[in-house]
Design an enzyme around this catalytic site. Sequence first.
Site, PDB file in Angstrom:
ATOM      1  N   SER A  23       0.831  -1.204   0.000  1.00 11.30           N
ATOM      2  CA  SER A  23       0.000   0.000   0.000  1.00 11.30           C
ATOM      3  C   SER A  23       0.872   1.263   0.000  1.00 11.30           C
ATOM      4  O   SER A  23       1.738   1.420  -0.852  1.00 11.30           O
ATOM      5  CB  SER A  23      -0.951  -0.029   1.200  1.00 11.30           C
ATOM      6  OG  SER A  23      -1.966   0.945   1.058  1.00 11.30           O
ATOM      7  N   ASP A  44      -9.058  -6.157  -5.042  1.00  8.58           N
ATOM      8  CA  ASP A  44      -8.764  -4.925  -4.312  1.00  8.58           C
ATOM      9  C   ASP A  44      -9.810  -3.860  -4.645  1.00  8.58           C
ATOM     10  O   ASP A  44      -9.971  -3.479  -5.803  1.00  8.58           O
ATOM     11  CB  ASP A  44      -7.369  -4.424  -4.689  1.00  8.58           C
ATOM     12  CG  ASP A  44      -6.893  -3.269  -3.816  1.00  8.58           C
ATOM     13  OD1 ASP A  44      -7.734  -2.622  -3.155  1.00  8.58           O
ATOM     14  OD2 ASP A  44      -5.683  -3.008  -3.784  1.00  8.58           O
ATOM     15  N   HIS A  82      -7.157  -5.788  -0.619  1.00  8.20           N
ATOM     16  CA  HIS A  82      -6.067  -4.815  -0.613  1.00  8.20           C
ATOM     17  C   HIS A  82      -4.867  -5.244   0.226  1.00  8.20           C
ATOM     18  O   HIS A  82      -3.785  -4.681   0.065  1.00  8.20           O
ATOM     19  CB  HIS A  82      -6.606  -3.473  -0.097  1.00  8.20           C
ATOM     20  CG  HIS A  82      -5.603  -2.362  -0.134  1.00  8.20           C
ATOM     21  ND1 HIS A  82      -5.039  -1.909  -1.313  1.00  8.20           N
ATOM     22  CD2 HIS A  82      -5.048  -1.611   0.866  1.00  8.20           C
ATOM     23  CE1 HIS A  82      -4.194  -0.925  -1.037  1.00  8.20           C
ATOM     24  NE2 HIS A  82      -4.176  -0.730   0.256  1.00  8.20           N
TER      25      HIS A  82
END
Length: 359
Positions: free
Chosen positions: A155, A255, A283
């Site tokens: 991320s 995601d 995610h």
Amino acid sequence: MAFALSLGSMQLPSARTSFRRFRASAGGEFPSFIPKQMENVKDAFARKLVSRIERLPVDLSGTRLMASCVKPVLSGKTSPVVLLHGFDSSCLEWRYAYPLLEEAGLEAWAVDVLGWGFSDLEENLPSCDVESKRECLYQMWKSYIKKPMILVGPSLGAALAIDFTVAHPEAVEKLVLIDASVYAEGTGKMSTLPKVLAYAGVVAVHKERLIGSLHCQFPWWEDATVDFMRSGGFNVSNQIEQVNQRTLIIWGQDDRIIDSKLAVRLHCELPNAILRQIPDCGHLPHVEKPVDVVKLIAEFIMEESPPQARCTLANGHTTIPVICKTVTFILVEFINHSSSLTVSLKGRDQVKPRVKNIK
């Protein structure tokens, strides 16, 4: 699903075996600096990882602070694997994958990004902007890790990983980017918010789950997060093509936070990358599918160094990165009208991302 992976002399045990061993040793007291709320956490993997968190002295701009991390027990035969985490999080993101990495014989470090995690910033809170986060990671590497690493960024941690690699290429052997948040233009309008509104926003997005919000119990947490938000945050889209290190991109096919189209774009813009997608995963693949993620990382570490990948046209002529970038946008438009895509790249495997419900 359990698996056993043999990579040369490295044997990756089944997840079931690793989890059983990890659970058996999950007792013990926590470090004195860990918030008392940790006692209410029942997750055995979180409890074990927290019991191993240490604070190490790091010099940052003339100020010594105590940076938190989980250190490896033994040095591995391969390059050290250094695990970052996402926005407003901690090394606990790796509670399920970390034991698998260790049992695979990898030297794994789980490092808290400056401003989050379990570091001691109460007396001397430094700036927590991009430059400070990068410098803190560099000082940690220079003082303790000391050799080129496999840098893993999920991320927002992927943005830090790219920023760090461009600034300190000598410190990074390979990159692993997981559902990478690398195309956002900093923190956007949050950077211009008055402090009162910024603090209100930080409180509003406070995580509800105990494990995810454990680091938020420190008195400096709000100040550090607001400082990062108002500093402008990461903006690394123009740095991507400067990364020459071999890169593994891992992406959860489901995601809902970062569009899978950006995985294809990132794959093409990085000069030397491979893309692996995990089905039925969102995610946070390292939390949702730790077995799959560790398997991919282990295979990536043990692979022989391939020739630098480049996009290839139908006539066999190799394109330059700028053309590759243009091709990417054509592919993205194609994805918008198709449920599957095959990209042929010289020096790369075929990529077949399955993108669902893209409008």
